[in-house]
Motif scaffolding. Structure first.
Motif, PDB file in Angstrom:
ATOM      1  N   VAL A 113     -13.651 102.638  86.361  1.00 16.22           N
ATOM      2  CA  VAL A 113     -14.060 101.615  87.326  1.00 16.22           C
ATOM      3  C   VAL A 113     -14.357 100.314  86.600  1.00 16.22           C
ATOM      4  O   VAL A 113     -13.929  99.228  87.002  1.00 16.22           O
ATOM      5  N   ALA A 114     -15.092 100.402  85.494  1.00 13.17           N
ATOM      6  CA  ALA A 114     -15.435  99.207  84.730  1.00 13.17           C
ATOM      7  C   ALA A 114     -14.196  98.552  84.137  1.00 13.17           C
ATOM      8  O   ALA A 114     -14.084  97.322  84.092  1.00 13.17           O
ATOM      9  N   ALA A 115     -13.244  99.366  83.701  1.00  8.67           N
ATOM     10  CA  ALA A 115     -12.048  98.820  83.065  1.00  8.67           C
ATOM     11  C   ALA A 115     -11.123  98.136  84.060  1.00  8.67           C
ATOM     12  O   ALA A 115     -10.431  97.177  83.712  1.00  8.67           O
ATOM     13  N   LEU A 116     -11.105  98.614  85.298  1.00  5.88           N
ATOM     14  CA  LEU A 116     -10.148  98.099  86.273  1.00  5.88           C
ATOM     15  C   LEU A 116     -10.746  97.116  87.275  1.00  5.88           C
ATOM     16  O   LEU A 116     -10.008  96.429  87.976  1.00  5.88           O
ATOM     17  N   ALA A 117     -12.058  97.034  87.356  1.00  6.98           N
ATOM     18  CA  ALA A 117     -12.693  96.198  88.365  1.00  6.98           C
ATOM     19  C   ALA A 117     -12.506  94.705  88.114  1.00  6.98           C
ATOM     20  O   ALA A 117     -12.851  93.890  88.955  1.00  6.98           O
ATOM     21  N   GLU A 118     -11.960  94.338  86.940  1.00  2.00           N
ATOM     22  CA  GLU A 118     -11.790  92.926  86.622  1.00  2.00           C
ATOM     23  C   GLU A 118     -10.696  92.273  87.456  1.00  2.00           C
ATOM     24  O   GLU A 118     -10.713  91.059  87.658  1.00  2.00           O
ATOM     25  N   ILE A 119      -9.741  93.050  87.921  1.00  4.81           N
ATOM     26  CA  ILE A 119      -8.576  92.451  88.573  1.00  4.81           C
ATOM     27  C   ILE A 119      -8.801  92.165  90.054  1.00  4.81           C
ATOM     28  O   ILE A 119      -8.219  91.245  90.612  1.00  4.81           O
ATOM     29  N   ALA A 120      -9.635  92.959  90.717  1.00  2.34           N
ATOM     30  CA  ALA A 120      -9.813  92.798  92.158  1.00  2.34           C
ATOM     31  C   ALA A 120     -11.099  93.486  92.588  1.00  2.34           C
ATOM     32  O   ALA A 120     -11.607  94.363  91.882  1.00  2.34           O
ATOM     33  N   PRO A 121     -11.651  93.084  93.731  1.00  3.42           N
ATOM     34  CA  PRO A 121     -12.818  93.813  94.253  1.00  3.42           C
ATOM     35  C   PRO A 121     -12.389  95.233  94.641  1.00  3.42           C
ATOM     36  O   PRO A 121     -11.606  95.415  95.568  1.00  3.42           O
ATOM     37  N   LEU A 122     -12.869  96.201  93.904  1.00  6.35           N
ATOM     38  CA  LEU A 122     -12.435  97.573  94.136  1.00  6.35           C
ATOM     39  C   LEU A 122     -13.524  98.377  94.830  1.00  6.35           C
ATOM     40  O   LEU A 122     -14.712  98.092  94.715  1.00  6.35           O
ATOM     41  N   VAL A 123     -13.094  99.397  95.542  1.00  8.55           N
ATOM     42  CA  VAL A 123     -14.010 100.297  96.227  1.00  8.55           C
ATOM     43  C   VAL A 123     -13.824 101.692  95.658  1.00  8.55           C
ATOM     44  O   VAL A 123     -12.831 101.989  94.990  1.00  8.55           O
ATOM     45  N   THR A 124     -14.789 102.551  95.896  1.00 10.32           N
ATOM     46  CA  THR A 124     -14.741 103.879  95.311  1.00 10.32           C
ATOM     47  C   THR A 124     -14.684 104.953  96.383  1.00 10.32           C
ATOM     48  O   THR A 124     -15.207 104.799  97.484  1.00 10.32           O
ATOM     49  N   LEU A 125     -14.054 106.067  96.018  1.00  8.76           N
ATOM     50  CA  LEU A 125     -13.899 107.204  96.915  1.00  8.76           C
ATOM     51  C   LEU A 125     -15.244 107.898  97.088  1.00  8.76           C
ATOM     52  O   LEU A 125     -15.980 108.118  96.119  1.00  8.76           O
ATOM     53  N   GLY A 126     -15.559 108.248  98.327  1.00  8.97           N
ATOM     54  CA  GLY A 126     -16.795 108.953  98.598  1.00  8.97           C
ATOM     55  C   GLY A 126     -17.990 108.055  98.782  1.00  8.97           C
ATOM     56  O   GLY A 126     -19.041 108.500  99.253  1.00  8.97           O
ATOM     57  N   VAL A 127     -17.856 106.778  98.413  1.00 10.34           N
ATOM     58  CA  VAL A 127     -18.940 105.812  98.602  1.00 10.34           C
ATOM     59  C   VAL A 127     -18.529 104.788  99.656  1.00 10.34           C
ATOM     60  O   VAL A 127     -19.191 104.600 100.677  1.00 10.34           O
ATOM     61  N   ASP A 128     -17.402 104.120  99.407  1.00 13.14           N
ATOM     62  CA  ASP A 128     -16.909 103.102 100.341  1.00 13.14           C
ATOM     63  C   ASP A 128     -15.818 103.641 101.270  1.00 13.14           C
ATOM     64  O   ASP A 128     -15.622 103.100 102.357  1.00 13.14           O
ATOM     65  N   VAL A 129     -15.103 104.659 100.817  1.00 15.57           N
ATOM     66  CA  VAL A 129     -13.964 105.186 101.569  1.00 15.57           C
ATOM     67  C   VAL A 129     -14.043 106.708 101.591  1.00 15.57           C
ATOM     68  O   VAL A 129     -14.268 107.340 100.552  1.00 15.57           O
ATOM     69  N   ASP A 130     -13.830 107.292 102.760  1.00 18.89           N
ATOM     70  CA  ASP A 130     -13.799 108.743 102.887  1.00 18.89           C
ATOM     71  C   ASP A 130     -12.409 109.257 102.520  1.00 18.89           C
ATOM     72  O   ASP A 130     -11.401 108.573 102.738  1.00 18.89           O
ATOM     73  N   VAL A 131     -12.346 110.470 101.999  1.00 16.97           N
ATOM     74  CA  VAL A 131     -11.064 111.031 101.576  1.00 16.97           C
ATOM     75  C   VAL A 131     -10.092 111.156 102.747  1.00 16.97           C
ATOM     76  O   VAL A 131      -8.865 111.076 102.563  1.00 16.97           O
ATOM     77  N   ALA A 132     -10.600 111.322 103.951  1.00 14.54           N
ATOM     78  CA  ALA A 132      -9.735 111.440 105.127  1.00 14.54           C
ATOM     79  C   ALA A 132      -8.975 110.149 105.412  1.00 14.54           C
ATOM     80  O   ALA A 132      -7.964 110.169 106.118  1.00 14.54           O
ATOM     81  N   ASP A 133      -9.458 109.030 104.855  1.00 12.01           N
ATOM     82  CA  ASP A 133      -8.827 107.728 105.092  1.00 12.01           C
ATOM     83  C   ASP A 133      -7.912 107.287 103.954  1.00 12.01           C
ATOM     84  O   ASP A 133      -7.464 106.146 103.929  1.00 12.01           O
ATOM     85  N   ILE A 134      -7.657 108.174 103.009  1.00  3.95           N
ATOM     86  CA  ILE A 134      -6.750 107.863 101.903  1.00  3.95           C
ATOM     87  C   ILE A 134      -5.314 108.150 102.330  1.00  3.95           C
ATOM     88  O   ILE A 134      -4.987 109.247 102.784  1.00  3.95           O
ATOM     89  N   GLU A 135      -4.440 107.157 102.182  1.00  7.65           N
ATOM     90  CA  GLU A 135      -3.032 107.307 102.560  1.00  7.65           C
ATOM     91  C   GLU A 135      -2.222 108.010 101.479  1.00  7.65           C
ATOM     92  O   GLU A 135      -1.359 108.849 101.770  1.00  7.65           O
ATOM     93  N   LEU A 136      -2.496 107.674 100.228  1.00  6.69           N
ATOM     94  CA  LEU A 136      -1.707 108.182  99.097  1.00  6.69           C
ATOM     95  C   LEU A 136      -2.572 108.121  97.853  1.00  6.69           C
ATOM     96  O   LEU A 136      -3.420 107.234  97.719  1.00  6.69           O
ATOM     97  N   ALA A 137      -2.368 109.063  96.942  1.00  4.38           N
ATOM     98  CA  ALA A 137      -3.025 109.020  95.637  1.00  4.38           C
ATOM     99  C   ALA A 137      -1.969 108.753  94.569  1.00  4.38           C
ATOM    100  O   ALA A 137      -0.996 109.504  94.460  1.00  4.38           O
ATOM    101  N   ILE A 138      -2.149 107.671  93.802  1.00  3.15           N
ATOM    102  CA  ILE A 138      -1.260 107.355  92.696  1.00  3.15           C
ATOM    103  C   ILE A 138      -1.967 107.759  91.413  1.00  3.15           C
ATOM    104  O   ILE A 138      -3.096 107.332  91.153  1.00  3.15           O
ATOM    105  N   VAL A 139      -1.320 108.580  90.612  1.00  4.26           N
ATOM    106  CA  VAL A 139      -1.946 109.149  89.423  1.00  4.26           C
ATOM    107  C   VAL A 139      -1.196 108.689  88.181  1.00  4.26           C
ATOM    108  O   VAL A 139       0.029 108.834  88.089  1.00  4.26           O
ATOM    109  N   LEU A 140      -1.938 108.130  87.233  1.00  4.86           N
ATOM    110  CA  LEU A 140      -1.359 107.703  85.969  1.00  4.86           C
ATOM    111  C   LEU A 140      -1.945 108.572  84.868  1.00  4.86           C
ATOM    112  O   LEU A 140      -3.136 108.490  84.551  1.00  4.86           O
TER     113      LEU A 140
END
Length: 310
Positions: free
Chosen positions: A47-74
């Motif tokens: 979160v700390a490494a990626l939050a510099e590029i855009a206002p990011l939200v987190t799963l389970g705090v700001d967004v429920d898993v039921a509202d996730i459209e797709l998971a991209i995994v690197l």
């Protein structure tokens, strides 16, 4: 008229610089397209490494898993298995971008991220359902003391290196064989190219619904790998005469101690794991590419007109 927010979960292995760079490209593309990148809330480093590029939200705090459209995994297969845990209670498919070595579960390599992101934004992908396992542990009196699931495999192993565990295998309520061993691997077709493969089990095509049962270093005349039907119930009981305890591992990520007399029951889960596919291709080609199998000398498919079977 309001447009529904598109929430895309981004799961990355935070300890590699090239993975962080690739994740920044993914997040930038999503943000530019009006989608909302979502990060796992259990990984403050990423979160700390990626939050510099855009206002990011987190799963389970700001967004429920039921509202996730797709998971991209690197990352590699381990990171994909982590993502499968994160979206287990939702319906989001998983798109794997390989940043590891083999990355058998990954759909694409890192050098085609930009094209992949265009496809994601356009929802131009197919979804493949993969069979998972339901796993229960019962104590000697028969009470359920632990429940979990697995995408790749459930493994019953000895807890102490210097000791062997005594087990009995049961298939569909009937005893099959009893022996001493280092453990038993119970794998899905997806997991057939993981621990099952290393243990000498069969590679099972994803289109084949089956469960593999593979003993590890068994002291027995009959301890061959088995393939049973998808609706079979496989039980492994740690016999009371076992000197020491065992341990259950699911996908190498979740574990539970097994005292003598414990019983592990594995069945097909009612819920599958969904994988996003950009380039549906024969599983044979994936095996050849991922394992770098030699195919020199192949003369191409037989083009002779097929004759009817007698």
């Amino acid at each position: 008229m309001t447009t529904q927010q598109r929430n895309i979960l981004v799961v990355a292995h935070a300890r590699r610089e090239e993975t962080i760079a690739a994740a920044l490209r993914v997040i930038g593309a999503l943000t530019a397209a009006g989608a909302r990148p979502v990060l796992p809330g259990d990984d403050p480093e990423i979160v700390a490494a990626l939050a510099e590029i855009a206002p990011l939200v987190t799963l389970g705090v700001d967004v429920d898993v039921a509202d996730i459209e797709l998971a991209i995994v690197l990352g590699g297969d381990g990171t994909i298995l982590r993502a499968a845990e994160l979206v287990r209670d939702g319906t989001a498919p998983i798109l794997g971008i390989n940043m590891g070595h083999v990355g058998f579960l990954a759909e694409i390599e890192a050098d085609v991220i930009d094209d992949a992101m265009r496809r994601v934004i356009d929802r131009d992908y197919e979804v493949e359902e993969r069979m998972a396992l339901s796993v229960r542990v019962k104590d000697a009196p028969g009470s359920v003391i632990y429940e979990t699931w697995a995408l790749n495999e459930a493994t019953v192993e000895k807890a102490a290196r210097e000791r062997m565990m005594e087990v009995i295998i049961e298939i569909d309520g009937r005893p099959l064989s009893s022996f001493g061993c280092d453990g038993i691997v119970i794998a899905t077709p997806t997991g057939s190219t993981a621990y099952n493969f290393s243990a000498g089990g069969p590679v099972i095509w994803p289109t084949v619904e089956a469960i593999a049962v593979v003993p590890l270093s068994a002291h027995a005349l009959f301890a061959r790998p088995l393939v049973v039907g998808p609706e079979a119930s496989v039980a492994i009981e740690v016999l009371a005469r076992t000197d020491g305890t065992g341990i259950l591992w699911c996908d190498g990520r979740r574990s539970h101690d097994l005292p003598p007399g414990a019983r592990v029951v594995v069945r097909r889960s009612r819920r599958s794991v969904r994988l996003a596919r950009l380039h549906p291709a024969p599983f044979t080609d994936r095996l050849v590419r991922k394992f770098q199998l030699p195919v020199t000398g192949w003369r191409g498919p037989d083009t002779t007109p097929a004759r009817e079977n007698p």
